[in-house]
Design an enzyme around this catalytic site. Structure first.
Site, PDB file in Angstrom:
ATOM      1  N   ASP A   1       1.023  -1.002  -0.063  1.00 46.51           N
ATOM      2  CA  ASP A   1      -0.106   0.071   0.182  1.00 46.51           C
ATOM      3  C   ASP A   1       0.374   1.064   0.198  1.00 46.51           C
ATOM      4  O   ASP A   1       1.716   1.449   0.681  1.00 46.51           O
ATOM      5  CB  ASP A   1      -0.791  -0.006   1.256  1.00 46.51           C
ATOM      6  CG  ASP A   1      -2.523  -0.772   1.055  1.00 46.51           C
ATOM      7  OD1 ASP A   1      -2.409  -1.494  -0.398  1.00 46.51           O
ATOM      8  OD2 ASP A   1      -2.565  -0.513   1.867  1.00 46.51           O
TER       9      ASP A   1
ATOM     10  N   ARG B   1      -7.223  -4.748  -7.794  1.00 45.31           N
ATOM     11  CA  ARG B   1      -6.449  -3.738  -7.430  1.00 45.31           C
ATOM     12  C   ARG B   1      -4.397  -4.257  -7.800  1.00 45.31           C
ATOM     13  O   ARG B   1      -3.570  -3.926  -7.124  1.00 45.31           O
ATOM     14  CB  ARG B   1      -5.861  -3.362  -6.218  1.00 45.31           C
ATOM     15  CG  ARG B   1      -7.221  -2.828  -5.650  1.00 45.31           C
ATOM     16  CD  ARG B   1      -7.604  -2.598  -4.102  1.00 45.31           C
ATOM     17  NE  ARG B   1      -8.648  -2.377  -3.107  1.00 45.31           N
ATOM     18  CZ  ARG B   1      -9.067  -1.885  -2.380  1.00 45.31           C
ATOM     19  NH1 ARG B   1      -7.744  -1.541  -1.527  1.00 45.31           N
ATOM     20  NH2 ARG B   1      -9.786  -1.669  -2.183  1.00 45.31           N
TER      21      ARG B   1
END
Length: 340
Positions: A158, A209
């Site tokens: 992330d 993602r």
């Protein structure tokens, strides 16, 4: 026959410093620091205000040392992290020469710069908001290279809250849902500064993602993504994604590109992001589903505005085969360190 970039970075211990392609090209890690050797798989951590374990020789101890450092290993095996391991500025975590897996928690790159993480394994992270590598806030000049990621409770990588100038290369991702989030949420408008390059990675059956982007700019090239379960790549609010010469091979789900509409915290109207696909290869019925002409595609940045060169070839079966074998952790021999 296809080949990967960075042919010379394994010539000596520190030859990798400053050699990233793309937005993370200025990352030198711990180039100017001493060699720091990890000799134990035990972890140093705090519980109930007490220091547990003796610490010397542990990875956590090496990462906590002030100043620059080039961290290497003289032990192979699994390091079980009970809390996030914070990595300071000017550090290289260099797993070449051994096989080291981090599990339990992950690395946190918080308000730091010049960090290189290479040839490590990340597997089995547990807990709320636990990522393999979490880059936030306000970190820059980061290079994550040739690492393997699987099965974390949140993300594998992330990158959020103002972190920028990052390259992710030659990495392997598998057995995971929300693989890589770039840009925190629609209220964090400071993420407009984010710039990330992702290249020569293999996303092997991860559900979604690969990545999902809000606000920033991402250059994808020569990656292989297959058998996703929702979509391959997603552009959310104000995202700009330049997808170039990648291989997208669908499984049951055929939609390659997704567009989510969200309202930025300082805007009145909601919007999605934009994706430009150039030279991508779509296999097994993969559908690009790009936005129609006139919907903003022309506003996507071009990588040459930021860096002049990158190693890229036309997508092919040979490239696909190489990426299946040469991404993620590799059995690289121990290297000599000529640093004085």
């Amino acid at each position: 026959m296809a080949s990967l970039p960075y042919a010379d970075v394994d010539s000596t211990q520190r030859a990798i410093a400053g050699q990233a392609e793309g937005f993370g090209r200025f990352a030198v890690g711990g180039l100017h620091g001493p060699l720091v050797t990890v000799t134990t798989l035990s972890d140093l951590f705090f519980t109930y205000n007490f220091l547990e374990d003796d610490g010397p020789g542990s990875l956590r101890d090496a990462c906590r040392n002030p100043g620059p450092g080039w961290i290497v290993f003289k032990v192979s095996g699994t390091i079980r992290l009970s809390t996030y391991l914070s990595v300071g500025s000017h550090k290289t975590i260099d797993g070449r020469g051994e096989r080291v897996k981090l599990t339990g928690k992950g690395l946190r790159l918080k308000e730091c710069e010049n960090v290189i993480v290479c040839n490590m394994q990340f597997e089995g992270g547990r807990g709320h908001d636990v990522d393999g590598i979490q880059v936030k806030p306000n970190s820059k000049h980061i290079w994550i290279d040739r690492c393997s990621f699987k099965d974390y409770d949140d993300g594998l990588i992330d990158i959020t809250r103002g972190s920028t100038d990052i390259t992710v290369s030659r990495c392997y991702f598998t057995q995971h849902d929300k693989t890589m989030l770039i840009g925190a949420d629609p209220t964090h408008v400071g993420d407009r500064c984010i710039r990330v390059t992702i290249h020569h990675c293999f996303f092997d059956g991860t559900r979604q993602r690969q990545p999902r982007l809000r606000f920033g700019k991402v250059h994808l090239y020569n990656n292989y993504t297959r058998n996703w379960d929702i979509y391959a790549v997603c552009a959310s609010v104000e995202a700009q994604i330049y997808s170039q010469c990648n291989i997208y091979e669908a499984g049951k789900k055929k939609k390659t590109f997704e567009f989510y509409t969200e309202k930025a915290g300082d805007r009145e109207e909601a919007s999605s992001g934009v994706i430009r696909s150039e030279g991508d290869l779509f296999l097994n019925g993969a559908q690009s589903c790009l936005l129609a002409a006139g919907s903003g595609e022309g506003s996507v940045f071009h990588p040459s505005e930021y860096y002049k060169t990158w190693t890229m070839e036309a997508p092919s079966d040979s490239l696909k085969q190489v990426l299946q074998v040469c991404t993620g952790w590799q059995p690289v021999p121990r290297l000599l360190d000529h640093h004085k």
